[in-house]
Design an enzyme around this catalytic site. Structure first.
Site, short mmCIF file in Angstrom:
data_model
loop_
_atom_site.label_atom_id
_atom_site.label_comp_id
_atom_site.label_asym_id
_atom_site.label_seq_id
_atom_site.Cartn_x
_atom_site.Cartn_y
_atom_site.Cartn_z
N LYS A 55 21.89 29.80 58.49
CA LYS A 55 21.66 31.26 58.51
C LYS A 55 22.15 31.88 57.20
O LYS A 55 21.49 32.74 56.62
CB LYS A 55 22.37 31.88 59.73
CG LYS A 55 21.69 31.50 61.05
CD LYS A 55 22.52 31.88 62.29
CE LYS A 55 21.84 31.32 63.55
NZ LYS A 55 22.58 31.56 64.80
N GLN A 99 28.32 33.15 67.11
CA GLN A 99 27.60 31.90 67.40
C GLN A 99 28.03 31.33 68.75
O GLN A 99 29.23 31.23 69.03
CB GLN A 99 27.86 30.89 66.25
CG GLN A 99 27.04 29.63 66.34
CD GLN A 99 25.53 29.86 66.17
OE1 GLN A 99 25.10 30.79 65.49
NE2 GLN A 99 24.73 29.01 66.79
N ASP A 122 21.14 39.48 67.28
CA ASP A 122 20.74 38.38 68.17
C ASP A 122 19.94 38.92 69.36
O ASP A 122 19.31 38.14 70.08
CB ASP A 122 21.98 37.67 68.73
CG ASP A 122 22.27 36.34 68.03
OD1 ASP A 122 21.30 35.72 67.54
OD2 ASP A 122 23.44 35.95 67.99
N1 GUN Z 1 23.47 29.29 69.87
C1 GUN Z 1 22.24 28.73 70.02
N2 GUN Z 1 21.27 29.59 69.64
C2 GUN Z 1 21.89 30.73 69.26
C3 GUN Z 1 21.42 31.97 68.75
O1 GUN Z 1 20.22 32.23 68.62
N3 GUN Z 1 22.39 32.88 68.44
C4 GUN Z 1 23.71 32.63 68.62
N4 GUN Z 1 24.58 33.60 68.32
N5 GUN Z 1 24.18 31.48 69.08
C5 GUN Z 1 23.28 30.53 69.40
#
Ligand code: GUN
Length: 296
Positions: A55, A99, A122
């Site tokens: 990211k 996350q 998100d």
């Molecule tokens: N863990 C797995 N996929 C995601 C996501 O799209 N966002 C976040 N914050 N954690 C994740």
């Protein structure tokens, strides 16, 4: 069979976003700050570390700033909430993600609810989920948003199609089912949402024009789950030991690719399908947060 090249589509969209950010910088004062994404990473889960690093890399590629707040596995819920509160009030930060997964002693629901919905890129906060369900402006969860774009950019029609989604997670299956059933562009599907208690799963899957596998079980979808000419979207991401690779593992999906792909009209590979598009969803949301497009 045609491969849906998520990696390449993601590169194209990143170029478009980078151009938009450059033009925003040009029309504004050159010293105006860039869009900024903050990520909180708790503990040392290797997959989470990789996702967050990817990211950060994508932000740099499109000309966005990013910062990662690393917290130890045994951080208290209170300390994590304080960090979120601090970022919620930081006017230099547009988007904030925590996350997942989080350690068991921390309530995921409490953490998500503490994020300012205006920074919730998100799209996990109940306010954004509710607005999305009602068809109001909202941040849409990155993976479903990425899959919608993947279908659009690959020219795969959705209106009137039967879409079967396997897996009802809050992050993928449930929001995807709502998005695809809406009366909107790249939607208007008839949606069936299947889960662990679904009876006759393979039979239902065989009725799908579009099959979205988001179960979290490695290679569960075999040839008996698909009809000829289907479009298969594989959301799975499983690390399987492979000593011939430098990393020591390779990635597999929820779909047994070798067996299923000959039956498909379109299919996403793993890696290089949905994964890169999830990051695109996040980048799009962060740009929207910067431009204050959702909450005016
Ligand atoms: N863990 C797995 N996929 C995601 C996501 O799209 N966002 C976040 N914050 N954690 C994740």
């Amino acid at each position: 069979m045609k491969l849906i090249d998520g990696k390449n589509i993601a590169i194209q969209i990143k170029e478009e976003i980078a151009a938009e950010i450059r033009s925003l910088q040009d029309i504004q004062d050159i010293n105006v700050r860039r869009p900024h994404l903050a990520a909180i990473l708790v503990g040392n889960n290797p997959a989470s570390e990789t996702y967050v690093a990817n990211k950060e890399k994508a932000c740099a590629e499109v000309g966005m700033s990013s910062s990662v707040y690393k917290m130890s596995e045994d951080v208290s819920e209170k300390e994590l909430l304080e960090n979120i509160d601090f970022i919620n009030h930081d006017e230099e930060i547009d988007g904030l993600i925590v996350q997942l997964p989080l350690p068991e002693h921390i309530s995921v629901n409490k953490i998500i609810a503490s994020i300012n919905p205006k920074k919730d890129v998100d799209g996990f906060h109940p306010v954004n989920v509710g607005r999305m369900v009602l068809g109001q402006p909202a941040y849409i969860s990155a993976t479903p948003l990425g899959i919608s774009l993947l279908l659009e950019r690959s020219g795969i029609p959705t209106a009137g199609k039967h879409c079967v989604i396997v897996g009802r997670s809050n992050i993928v299956g449930t929001p995807m089912s709502i998005l695809l059933s809406r009366n909107a562009k790249n939607a208007n599907c008839t949606v069936t949402l299947c889960h662990s208690k679904t009876k006759n799963l393979s039979e239902i899957c065989r009725t799908a024009d579009i099959l979205i596998a988001a179960i979290g079980k490695c290679e569960m979808i075999t040839a008996q789950y698909v009809k000829k000419g289907v479009t298969v979207i594989d959301v799975g991401m499983h690390r399987v030991e492979d000593n011939t690779k430098k990393s020591g593992f390779r990635l597999k999906g929820d779909v047994l690719f070798e067996e299923v792909s000959p039956l498909c009209e379109y299919i996403t590979p793993v890696p290089g399908g949905v994964g890169p598009m999830t990051i695109i969803g996040l980048i799009i949301n962060t740009l929207k947060a910067y431009k204050q497009e959702i909450y005016k």
